[in-house]
Design a protein around this motif. Sequence first.
Motif, PDB file in Angstrom:
ATOM      1  N   ARG A 442     -13.155 -13.614 -13.132  1.00 17.93           N
ATOM      2  CA  ARG A 442     -12.589 -12.327 -13.544  1.00 17.93           C
ATOM      3  C   ARG A 442     -11.072 -12.412 -13.648  1.00 17.93           C
ATOM      4  O   ARG A 442     -10.432 -13.286 -13.059  1.00 17.93           O
ATOM      5  N   ALA A 443     -10.524 -11.466 -14.380  1.00 15.33           N
ATOM      6  CA  ALA A 443      -9.073 -11.291 -14.462  1.00 15.33           C
ATOM      7  C   ALA A 443      -8.791  -9.798 -14.408  1.00 15.33           C
ATOM      8  O   ALA A 443      -9.548  -8.993 -14.964  1.00 15.33           O
ATOM      9  N   THR A 444      -7.724  -9.412 -13.722  1.00 15.25           N
ATOM     10  CA  THR A 444      -7.371  -7.996 -13.628  1.00 15.25           C
ATOM     11  C   THR A 444      -5.861  -7.830 -13.620  1.00 15.25           C
ATOM     12  O   THR A 444      -5.133  -8.638 -13.022  1.00 15.25           O
ATOM     13  N   LYS A 445      -5.383  -6.806 -14.324  1.00 14.01           N
ATOM     14  CA  LYS A 445      -3.956  -6.497 -14.311  1.00 14.01           C
ATOM     15  C   LYS A 445      -3.603  -5.735 -13.035  1.00 14.01           C
ATOM     16  O   LYS A 445      -4.371  -4.889 -12.581  1.00 14.01           O
ATOM     17  N   VAL A 446      -2.480  -6.058 -12.473  1.00 16.78           N
ATOM     18  CA  VAL A 446      -1.989  -5.346 -11.295  1.00 16.78           C
ATOM     19  C   VAL A 446      -0.525  -4.990 -11.512  1.00 16.78           C
ATOM     20  O   VAL A 446       0.181  -5.655 -12.269  1.00 16.78           O
ATOM     21  N   ASP A 447      -0.088  -3.931 -10.848  1.00 18.95           N
ATOM     22  CA  ASP A 447       1.326  -3.568 -10.925  1.00 18.95           C
ATOM     23  C   ASP A 447       2.099  -4.375  -9.887  1.00 18.95           C
ATOM     24  O   ASP A 447       1.539  -5.245  -9.201  1.00 18.95           O
ATOM     25  N   ALA A 448       3.390  -4.086  -9.761  1.00 19.19           N
ATOM     26  CA  ALA A 448       4.234  -4.843  -8.840  1.00 19.19           C
ATOM     27  C   ALA A 448       3.760  -4.702  -7.399  1.00 19.19           C
ATOM     28  O   ALA A 448       3.790  -5.668  -6.625  1.00 19.19           O
ATOM     29  N   VAL A 449       3.284  -3.500  -7.033  1.00 17.76           N
ATOM     30  CA  VAL A 449       2.786  -3.296  -5.678  1.00 17.76           C
ATOM     31  C   VAL A 449       1.525  -4.128  -5.450  1.00 17.76           C
ATOM     32  O   VAL A 449       1.385  -4.814  -4.425  1.00 17.76           O
ATOM     33  N   GLY A 450       0.600  -4.101  -6.416  1.00 15.96           N
ATOM     34  CA  GLY A 450      -0.639  -4.866  -6.274  1.00 15.96           C
ATOM     35  C   GLY A 450      -0.385  -6.355  -6.198  1.00 15.96           C
ATOM     36  O   GLY A 450      -1.014  -7.061  -5.391  1.00 15.96           O
ATOM     37  N   ALA A 451       0.543  -6.856  -7.037  1.00 12.43           N
ATOM     38  CA  ALA A 451       0.856  -8.281  -7.008  1.00 12.43           C
ATOM     39  C   ALA A 451       1.492  -8.673  -5.680  1.00 12.43           C
ATOM     40  O   ALA A 451       1.136  -9.703  -5.085  1.00 12.43           O
ATOM     41  N   GLY A 452       2.424  -7.843  -5.232  1.00 14.83           N
ATOM     42  CA  GLY A 452       3.079  -8.138  -3.957  1.00 14.83           C
ATOM     43  C   GLY A 452       2.092  -8.077  -2.803  1.00 14.83           C
ATOM     44  O   GLY A 452       2.129  -8.918  -1.891  1.00 14.83           O
ATOM     45  N   PHE A 453       1.209  -7.084  -2.833  1.00 13.38           N
ATOM     46  CA  PHE A 453       0.215  -6.918  -1.776  1.00 13.38           C
ATOM     47  C   PHE A 453      -0.712  -8.134  -1.713  1.00 13.38           C
ATOM     48  O   PHE A 453      -0.920  -8.731  -0.650  1.00 13.38           O
ATOM     49  N   ALA A 454      -1.287  -8.527  -2.881  1.00  7.89           N
ATOM     50  CA  ALA A 454      -2.217  -9.658  -2.903  1.00  7.89           C
ATOM     51  C   ALA A 454      -1.523 -10.944  -2.476  1.00  7.89           C
ATOM     52  O   ALA A 454      -2.112 -11.782  -1.779  1.00  7.89           O
ATOM     53  N   GLY A 455      -0.245 -11.084  -2.853  1.00  8.83           N
ATOM     54  CA  GLY A 455       0.468 -12.320  -2.569  1.00  8.83           C
ATOM     55  C   GLY A 455       0.710 -12.592  -1.100  1.00  8.83           C
ATOM     56  O   GLY A 455       0.869 -13.752  -0.707  1.00  8.83           O
ATOM     57  N   VAL A 456       0.751 -11.540  -0.275  1.00  4.70           N
ATOM     58  CA  VAL A 456       1.036 -11.745   1.153  1.00  4.70           C
ATOM     59  C   VAL A 456      -0.195 -11.539   2.025  1.00  4.70           C
ATOM     60  O   VAL A 456      -0.091 -11.574   3.248  1.00  4.70           O
ATOM     61  N   CYS A 457      -1.365 -11.331   1.416  1.00  4.75           N
ATOM     62  CA  CYS A 457      -2.593 -11.143   2.204  1.00  4.75           C
ATOM     63  C   CYS A 457      -3.082 -12.493   2.727  1.00  4.75           C
ATOM     64  O   CYS A 457      -3.752 -13.255   2.020  1.00  4.75           O
ATOM     65  N   ASP A 458      -2.710 -12.789   3.953  1.00  3.51           N
ATOM     66  CA  ASP A 458      -3.171 -14.021   4.597  1.00  3.51           C
ATOM     67  C   ASP A 458      -3.907 -13.731   5.897  1.00  3.51           C
ATOM     68  O   ASP A 458      -4.151 -14.637   6.696  1.00  3.51           O
ATOM     69  N   GLY A 459      -4.272 -12.448   6.104  1.00  2.00           N
ATOM     70  CA  GLY A 459      -5.005 -12.068   7.298  1.00  2.00           C
ATOM     71  C   GLY A 459      -4.140 -11.739   8.492  1.00  2.00           C
ATOM     72  O   GLY A 459      -4.649 -11.292   9.526  1.00  2.00           O
ATOM     73  N   THR A 460      -2.825 -11.918   8.374  1.00  3.52           N
ATOM     74  CA  THR A 460      -1.939 -11.703   9.525  1.00  3.52           C
ATOM     75  C   THR A 460      -1.673 -10.229   9.768  1.00  3.52           C
ATOM     76  O   THR A 460      -1.772  -9.745  10.907  1.00  3.52           O
ATOM     77  N   LEU A 461      -1.324  -9.503   8.711  1.00  2.00           N
ATOM     78  CA  LEU A 461      -0.952  -8.096   8.835  1.00  2.00           C
ATOM     79  C   LEU A 461      -2.045  -7.204   8.265  1.00  2.00           C
ATOM     80  O   LEU A 461      -2.774  -7.592   7.338  1.00  2.00           O
ATOM     81  N   SER A 462      -2.132  -5.992   8.791  1.00  2.00           N
ATOM     82  CA  SER A 462      -3.072  -5.022   8.231  1.00  2.00           C
ATOM     83  C   SER A 462      -2.577  -4.575   6.862  1.00  2.00           C
ATOM     84  O   SER A 462      -1.389  -4.703   6.523  1.00  2.00           O
TER      85      SER A 462
END
Length: 504
Positions: A442-462
């Motif tokens: 799949r591919a999906t467009k994300v805004d700046a918030v979505g891109a930033g959010f996905a980029g730092v999701c490593d399980g460390t922070l809620s």
Amino acid sequence: MSTTSLTASLPVPERADRLRDALLAADFTADGLLELLGAPAYAALARSETVPALRATRADGPLATLVRLFLLQRPVPRERARAVLPLDEALADGWVTEDGDRIRATVDIRPYGGPEGQDWFIVSDLGCAVGGAAGASGRGEGVVLGVGGASTTLAGITVRTPVASALDLGTGSGIQALHAAQHATRVTATDLNPRALEFARLTLALSGAPEADLRTGSLFEPVASETYDLIVSNPPFVISPGARLTYRDGGMGGDDLCRSLVQQAGERLNEGGFAQFLANWQHVEGEDWQERVRSWVPRGCDAWIVQREVQDVTQYAELWLRDAGDHRDDPESYADRYEAWLDEFERRSTKAVGFGWITLRKSGADDPSVVIEEWPHPVEQPLGEAVRAHFARQDYLRTRDDAALLADHFVLAPEVMQEQVGLPGAEDPEHVVLRQNRGMRRATKVDAVGAGFAGVCDGTLSAGRILDAIAQLMGEDPVMLRDRTPRAIRLLVEEGFLEPATGA
């Protein structure tokens, strides 16, 4: 294939292990074929073009002899057959027959590679192993086909968790039963065509798989009210005027066979069990196709329905007329059959036909998850684990309100890449795309918030703490950001871009 050959006795499986040993000793396997024939000739076989394979097997040799005998259906000299086969047993058991001083095969045998490198063999009617000598065109109504694209598609999307019981409904030559035997304690296989059950028995025996419980009958009639952990079916789903060919024509009006199969599956599933089908459905004038198939989903079941292809009625009729070899008839007869197909579609106000996958999961949920989508894009098989994970994500999401979602931790799924699209030299991209390189791709467009959010999701922070940090960096109101973002997070989780780090 003549009626006589369809009514002839089939081989007996009791000494199939001796034949199997001989086939393996000669490297009559999927890998062996590719090495002997080469990629172009191997690919040509899948198009039912045999000339390259015949050229590649001119030289003597055990493997070349078996390819000519069982895949290309050419007679071979007796001495060459005896050199590679337990010939007396093969003749006595009916795998081959004598034709003067030559030996002919009585059935198609196609090497088939299992998911864990197993060397299996699919047995079918002569000339009807896809990639064999001639394909299915023009064959008799009771013909039993070998492995083809539909068979491998269903095998690839099937969830392969260990189960106690599995049902292969409409088993044909036994391909799905063979796969199921690797992870199910008990396998039941049914078919309306008794010959198909005999071929399934041969496939299982020659592949060294456990025997299945074979039963004759239509749809769920042979199993009555028995229930299963897994049900799979590559049914005769073709929407046609009549039931001329047992292996493909449902014999019910329109898409009624597929509808009946799906609707009746729910009560035959154990809790947590899966039912997976290939199906056709009508696109009817003035009706939403998604609502049509949604009405098929039985009570107490979650569903994931994926439309992979749509054909207008002329394309569809031409495809299956060619499949039956009708294009080889005289022009007038062909035109009459074509008219009959179009008349049938006109009576049913059908403008197109969809093809796809239907997966049910018995959840008993009060608010079942029913996802229906169109996805004609390339995917990466096998998809069984992706299917299982889809339903696990649905379970997770329906237990989480927005507050619980923001309190959870997430990780970016493996093989997800980020693409930035914009004009060269621009300070910021026009948009950002997250793309999966595995599974459904799949591919999906994300805004700046979505891109930033996905980029730092490593399980460390809620999720909530990540949004607070993004709000601070972007100068946004954290309360408003927390309020509007859960919907986007849900979508990223639902489509498999993000995974709960909690294992929920």
